[in-house]
Scaffold this active site. Sequence first.
Site, mmCIF file in Angstrom:
data_model
loop_
_atom_site.group_PDB
_atom_site.id
_atom_site.type_symbol
_atom_site.label_atom_id
_atom_site.label_comp_id
_atom_site.label_asym_id
_atom_site.label_seq_id
_atom_site.Cartn_x
_atom_site.Cartn_y
_atom_site.Cartn_z
ATOM 1 N N ASP A 405 -20.923 -35.393 -46.593
ATOM 2 C CA ASP A 405 -19.887 -34.911 -45.685
ATOM 3 C C ASP A 405 -19.450 -33.499 -46.049
ATOM 4 O O ASP A 405 -19.340 -33.147 -47.222
ATOM 5 C CB ASP A 405 -18.686 -35.863 -45.759
ATOM 6 C CG ASP A 405 -17.540 -35.446 -44.873
ATOM 7 O OD1 ASP A 405 -17.740 -35.385 -43.645
ATOM 8 O OD2 ASP A 405 -16.448 -35.162 -45.402
ATOM 9 N N GLU A 458 -24.238 -32.739 -43.584
ATOM 10 C CA GLU A 458 -23.398 -32.282 -42.474
ATOM 11 C C GLU A 458 -22.944 -30.877 -42.850
ATOM 12 O O GLU A 458 -21.958 -30.703 -43.552
ATOM 13 C CB GLU A 458 -22.198 -33.198 -42.260
ATOM 14 C CG GLU A 458 -21.387 -32.809 -41.034
ATOM 15 C CD GLU A 458 -19.885 -33.025 -41.183
ATOM 16 O OE1 GLU A 458 -19.180 -32.947 -40.171
ATOM 17 O OE2 GLU A 458 -19.421 -33.237 -42.310
#
EC number: 2.4.1.18
Length: 727
Positions: A405, A458
């Site tokens: 993330d 990401e």
Amino acid sequence: MSVLPDRQVINQLISGHYGDPFSILGMHETSQGLQICALLPDAREVWLVETENGRRIAQLTLEDPRGFFIAQLTRRKKSFRYQFAVTWQESPQIIEDPYRFGPLLQDIDSWLLAEGTHLRPYERLGAHLMSLDGVSGVSFAVWAPNAQRVSVVGDFNFWDGRRHPMRLRRENGIWELFLPGIEAGQLYKFEIIDCHGQVRLKADPYAFEAQMRPETASLISPLPDVVKSSAARQKANDLCSPVSIYEVHLGSWRRHTDNNFWLSYRELADQLVEYVKYMGFTHVELLPINEHPFDGSWGYQPLGLYAPTRRYGTPEDFKAFVAKFHQAGINVILDWVPGHFPSDEHGLSTFDGTALYEYADPREGYHQDWNTLIYNYGRNEVRNYLAGNAFYWMERFGIDALRIDAVASMIYRDYSRAEGQWVPNYYGGRENLEAIAFLRYTNKTIGVERPGSVTMAEESTDFPGVTLPPDIGGLGFNYKWNMGWMHDTLNYMQCDPVHRKYHHNLMTFGMLYAYTENFILPLSHDEVVHGKRSILDRMPGDAWQKFANLRAYYAFMWAHPGKKLLFMGCEFAQGREWNFETSLDWHLLDDENGWHSGVQRLVRDLNHCYRQYAPLYEWDYQPAGFEWLVVDDHENSVFAFLRRDAEGHELIAISNFTPVPRYHYRVGIPQGGHYREVLNSDSAFYCGSNLGNQGGIDSHHVRSHNHEHSLLLTLPPLATIYLLREN
């Protein structure tokens, strides 16, 4: 050693402020024989018992009414195994003395932990059920180099930090203690007197299980057994394999209808696995399941990195959940958050009174967007804590991939910071060199130690080489989310069809950089929250046009180069935004002939079509696998491209993003032949108008679009069709 320890030392020991308890407590060889000291508050009587024969050797003298006992054996010179017979109120109890056991950490472990290169730090730090010298119990170890004293506290010692102070290994700042008689399921924490003399009660950073919020204690839990990978699971992650990901938040995919409570891991294993398999997805991606204190973070502010959240069950339940997916031939991806952590007092924040896990300077260590703290990637022990955690989920639970993330927030020191609010790196630049080194090390380690397991980034910027190997300057990820493609294409789809011709390049621009990274095309949870509206609700027009637009867009996406990701609820066109506090709107599927059911059937068929036809996935990252056929027809908002596999099979995708049917639309093609219509998003089966090409069409030897052969097609309104060349 003197016969009686100094009174000041005894006072410090009893008050819980003495940092070297093993120098006093336990059995020690002295010039006057053996000396045995014990700190047993509330004990009325203590006898020394020789373990070998069960004989009482001597009664310890109560030197301090607060519970300090001592005995001197002048006739014995060599240490021996012993126990204490303790009378608390009435009947005596035989107990082991934790302070008779030697150091726990081996020299090699101590070296690797300090160096930050221990592959499995979770095998040494934390709490481990074990047998030592024939005695069952738990070994505890925690890194707190600046603490004055660390104790293990829990149900087993009335949460009294005086009773079980730990041994400090000064060479690495790790405190350790073996406690006999402790069993699985018992609660514990570490009571720390920090460098300022303040008492802190901390959960175990390496705990394998933790209480559910709002409680904050760790639980004694066995280290999960190793889960071996398989050739099939490794191949499913390959760049040349079909990868279609269903992204799921376990707490809101489906809930109990009577009380709106979560499904357990076991219940999800029965229901979610069957659904994902039915829908044809190859992978399931779980929003973070690490223990976290705040439901509203969706798991993206974890504190217990090594503990599956208790919201849905135990570690054993979660392991069974993953295994059920594997049995169904579905790989499991875990969202992993090594970028920041919340500042809750029981967590990692100022762990030993210093900024131990986080950067000390708030310009480096405080994330102002999320009110969280940023890991200090420059510390060996912190890097080891995080890298070891990545390997832990793969090795001990069989997780097939990690999606990391907010990578951009890790690798840029000025991420979301104004001028003067960030600290440059050693060379004066904006890159966080320590974070970059950490990511490279972690990705390389996974590649070597867990072949076939992959990582996905990401990463929302144009940082170069995200999916290049570390050896040639890349970050070492296997895949990267294509945030640019997602934003561009959604912006295009939100336009009224009459205006789309002015934004034609939004749908084609992605191919200009499609081969710079190994991209995943994501329609994730971030796109259906915070007022962005659902994917369906972003589509223009009346209800019929909204659903037609969405179907055409999905089919365009599934044919476009890049692996696929779709968030739960989007597969049946949920109309409202995602709400983590309630179930998806499954009632929308009650009408089997309704529009929502039509979209669900389309996504299912897209997945099965995608997996069946290699041109749609095999050369995702090879320019030879893609060719524009119609790229500049902005007036009609038509796009046509060809996908090709290694054996020369070809599939053509054609999209018409206006509500106007296009009859006799000619498209040039590289090879003539019969082309079978294998998918049409306007099919009546998907609640479309059922306009198409009657199942297939033969090419004509008519030159068009720089090709000698062409197809004369009917293009349905707001639709995408797939045509497969048959040999």
